[in-house]
Design an enzyme around this catalytic site. Sequence first.
Site, short mmCIF file in Angstrom:
data_model
loop_
_atom_site.label_atom_id
_atom_site.label_comp_id
_atom_site.label_asym_id
_atom_site.label_seq_id
_atom_site.Cartn_x
_atom_site.Cartn_y
_atom_site.Cartn_z
CG HIS A 1 -2.19 0.67 0.86
ND1 HIS A 1 -2.59 1.46 -0.23
CD2 HIS A 1 -3.27 0.65 1.79
CE1 HIS A 1 -3.92 1.71 -0.18
NE2 HIS A 1 -4.37 1.28 0.94
CG ASP B 1 -4.38 3.62 -6.03
OD1 ASP B 1 -4.76 2.52 -6.83
OD2 ASP B 1 -3.59 4.75 -6.43
#
Length: 488
Positions: free
Chosen positions: A458, A462
């Site tokens: 992350h 995204d």
Amino acid sequence: MAAVTRGSFTVFRQLMTHQYRRRCFRLQSFRADRTVRPLSFRCEPSLQRINSRTLHSSTVSRGPIVSFKLSDIGEGIMEVTVKEWYVKEGDKVSQFDSICEVQSDKASVTITSRYDGVITKLYYEVDGTALVGKPLVDIETESSSEVIQEEDVVETPAMAREEHTHQEIKGHKTQATPAVRRLAMENNIKLSEVVGMGRDGRILKEDILNFLAKQTGAIIPQTLFQEVQTPPPAAAGPVAAMTPPPATPRPAFTGKDVTEPLKGFHRAMMKTMTAALKIPHFGYCDEVDLSRLAGLRAELRPVAEGRGVKLSYMPFFIKAASLGLLHFPILNSSLDESCQNITYKASHNIGLAMDTAQGLLVPNVKNVQLLSVFDIAQELNRLQALGIAGQLGTNELSGGTFTLSNIGSIGGTYAKPVILPPEVAIGALGKIQVLPRFDAGGQVIRAHIMNVSWSADHRVIDGATMSRFSNLWREYLENPARMVLDLK
């Protein structure tokens, strides 16, 4: 008198040379040199030349004892575990003969000798930890061989063969399993003289048997060749049903706690997973309808088997992932340790998490973007065979850029896969189930459903990117015709 003796000795030398060339006598039975030597003190140098050049005496004087050190295997590895010795103290070895098999955090490798001589000492027991740069064995070298203080040869199953003789290229490496090497050693066959017929020149058992038959003129029983051939498919019908399943070994209960150090692949897993804990994982799950793909695979499976390749669903999953990575290259990237730079990988080296006797290994298929589905299936067959034999090398286990875990082959539907650094994404595939689903007309139909679970780093990926990639991957699998349209 000296002239008569010299003339008699010349006749004697010619006679012995002629007899030797005709191979009418054996050196072991010849002891005349012990009586001739005192009679001709002036001809002693000639006699020595006869012994060393004409008769090729089998007596070899020994040279210095060399400490054979374990060289740097690479990948920053500083220690390995000795898994198997191919020699013992007192055994005679030649250059490039296998000495032992060691297992590092990355792979199993075979150590081969640099010298001709006799093993005088083994420094480690089986399952012992050997350190890079420290002695592995002591070899009493032959005085006739040149002692070169070089590092040992490390051979992995993935190294390619370019020549068939050790003499042509210094440091040449042959590919063969330990069982094949042992068969060659038992029959005094040099692997350098055998032409391998396996993939990338790998020497197979039948290659050794064929070579032995040519050298000795012996007729090798066909049953020996059948041991290395693929068994015929199981018979259908009642006969197949009567075949008992393989016996499962009963677990042994000792009633005592056992403590042992982490070694080999277990230590590698510990290091990798510890590093993975630093990565913030983003999870995404979905289901895929593989009904059309199941029909396509059923049509192509006999064709692939006719070419000697087993076709599973995995080649389609891997190829669909590669096509998706072309649209979302960030998923095929790596992040440096300082988290300041991201590298987009040109090659799609897609790994497959594999459950083996040594533990969890992740070999990868190189350059998937350039391969067809059949090419991928062929490479997977090879990797699976190496995994079963415990012969996966550093080349197969390194360089991965993206990973799929086929946990569904064991069981389970959803999972939470852990990213393998420095990669940034991984997918876990659940088992394929036949479940009821509604078609476009609202009718209930049978559908082949598989669940997929994705994890992404992350810090650089995204949720929207992961979702779009998953949708494209699913579209390729649910509509294989589109995947065929985009193949290059």
